[in-house]
Design an enzyme around this catalytic site. Structure first.
Site, PDB file in Angstrom:
ATOM      1  CE1 TYR A 154      -6.280  14.583  -5.738  1.00 61.33           C
ATOM      2  CE2 TYR A 154      -8.559  15.144  -6.212  1.00 61.33           C
ATOM      3  CZ  TYR A 154      -7.633  14.326  -5.593  1.00 61.33           C
ATOM      4  OH  TYR A 154      -8.060  13.253  -4.845  1.00 61.33           O
ATOM      5  CB  SER A 168      -1.395   9.404   6.072  1.00 62.01           C
ATOM      6  OG  SER A 168      -2.339  10.437   6.082  1.00 62.01           O
ATOM      7  CB  ILE A 199      -0.921   0.034   1.247  1.00 61.05           C
ATOM      8  CG1 ILE A 199      -1.702  -1.267   1.382  1.00 61.05           C
ATOM      9  CG2 ILE A 199      -1.870   1.234   1.182  1.00 61.05           C
ATOM     10  CD1 ILE A 199      -2.569  -1.352   2.643  1.00 61.05           C
TER      11      ILE A 199
END
Ligand code: NAP
Length: 308
Positions: free
Chosen positions: A192, A44, A39
């Protein structure tokens, strides 16, 4: 009377918000004993919750992090919450192609298996550049994971059936890719959106290339989540978003559910290349399903990261 109306309106707002925030949970209890899960950004937010859930199911979980102290702290927490000792961290900075190559070299030497790769790490819209002069969003969110996945594909194929899950965002629909300017870095929100659209095309082309080879790929919109993405912005914005997130966003544990769904549910295999949200396959805007663009992005990305 005024008091009664205020109470009724507050209750109505509360119920409305609760209804808006309702999300499905992954109900499949499949265990992952003997499987290895990698991962990115597992220290976080959504990544950490995913790590806890998959470690609990018996998987060996490797999280990547760019800061050793934060990584140690996260590993301690994941071990404690999952009651598993089979969790470790490795250093990876997705904003640096050298770091990605070094990480993969080390991972392939030390880890025998890779069953599930979760491309989770992500930067929100910021106007910055990676060490290799790519726009931060496109470089980390798309190109970094593109190179990482390609360098680990051999391991994924050897462990087939294996899965690649890439975190995207429903905001993808507000932008299109501009092949004359893939490194677009003007408006943070748009950078983004474009990087998250690239995640979707990447997943589709990966699924196509891996057809019949036992590696399947999924893109996941986790919902709007109370994670730590605001830490890249000013204190004022963080305070404002704290309120907004408390009202409208859901906890990280909920955000991890669709990722877990794509990692464990057997039926998902039939939908390789698919886009998932709220623990089920979801429809994409027609422009985001163009195989020609997906192939073109793959070839452009190969050139940009030096794989061509
Ligand atoms: N939160 C939402 O509402 C939402 C909505 C849609 C999609 N998503 C997607 O979900 C994914 C997880 O985000 P999150 O909400 O959990 O955010 P988060 O809490 O900020 O976690 C992001 C993770 O990415 C890592 N990361 C950032 N830049 C990196 C780099 N250059 N190299 C390696 N790791 C890096 C961070 O590491 P550090 O701790 O070192 O910074 C962190 O571990 C992202 O892909 C995001 O785009 C989130």
């Amino acid at each position: 009377m005024f008091l009664l109306c205020t109470i009724a309106a507050s209750l109505l707002c509360f119920l409305l918000l609760k209804w808006m925030k309702r999300r499905r949970m992954c109900m499949d209890l499949k265990r992952l004993d003997g499987k290895t899960v990698l991962i990115t950004g597992g220290n976080s937010g959504i990544g950490k919750e995913t790590a806890v859930a998959l470690a609990m199911r018996g998987a060996r979980v490797v999280i990547t992090c760019r800061d050793p102290e934060r990584a140690e702290k996260a590993v301690r927490e994941i071990k404690m919450r999952s009651h598993s000792l089979n969790v470790l961290h490795m250093h990876l900075d997705l904003a640096n192609l050298r770091s990605i190559r070094d990480f993969c070299h080390k991972f392939l030497q030390t880890e025998k298996r890779l069953d599930i790769l979760i491309n989770n790490a992500g930067m929100p819209g910021v106007l910055d550049w990676t060490d290799d002069s790519f726009s931060m969003c496109f470089g980390v969110n798309h190109l970094g994971h593109f190179l990482l996945t390609n360098l680990l594909l051999g391991h994924l194929k050897e462990c087939a059936p294996s899965r690649v899950i890439t975190l995207t965002c429903s905001l993808y629909k507000y932008q299109k890719l501009d092949f004359q300017d893939l490194n677009y870095n003007l408006l943070p929100f748009f950078t983004y959106c474009r990087s998250k659209l690239a995640n979707i095309y990447f997943t589709q082309e990966l699924a196509r290339l891996m057809e019949g080879k036992g590696v399947t790929a999924y893109s996941v919109h986790p919902g709007y989540i109370q994670s730590n993405w605001t830490c890249h912005y000013s204190i004022l914005f963080q305070m404002l978003m704290k309120v907004v997130m408390l009202m409208f966003f859901v906890p990280c544990e909920v955000g991890a559910q669709t990722v877990i769904h794509c990692a464990v549910v057997d039926d998902v295999n039939q939908h390789s290349g698919g886009y998932f949200s709220d623990c089920r396959q979801s429809a994409l805007q027609p422009f985001a399903k163009d195989p020609g663009i997906a192939k073109k992005l793959w070839e452009a990305s190969e050139r940009l990261v030096g794989l061509a």
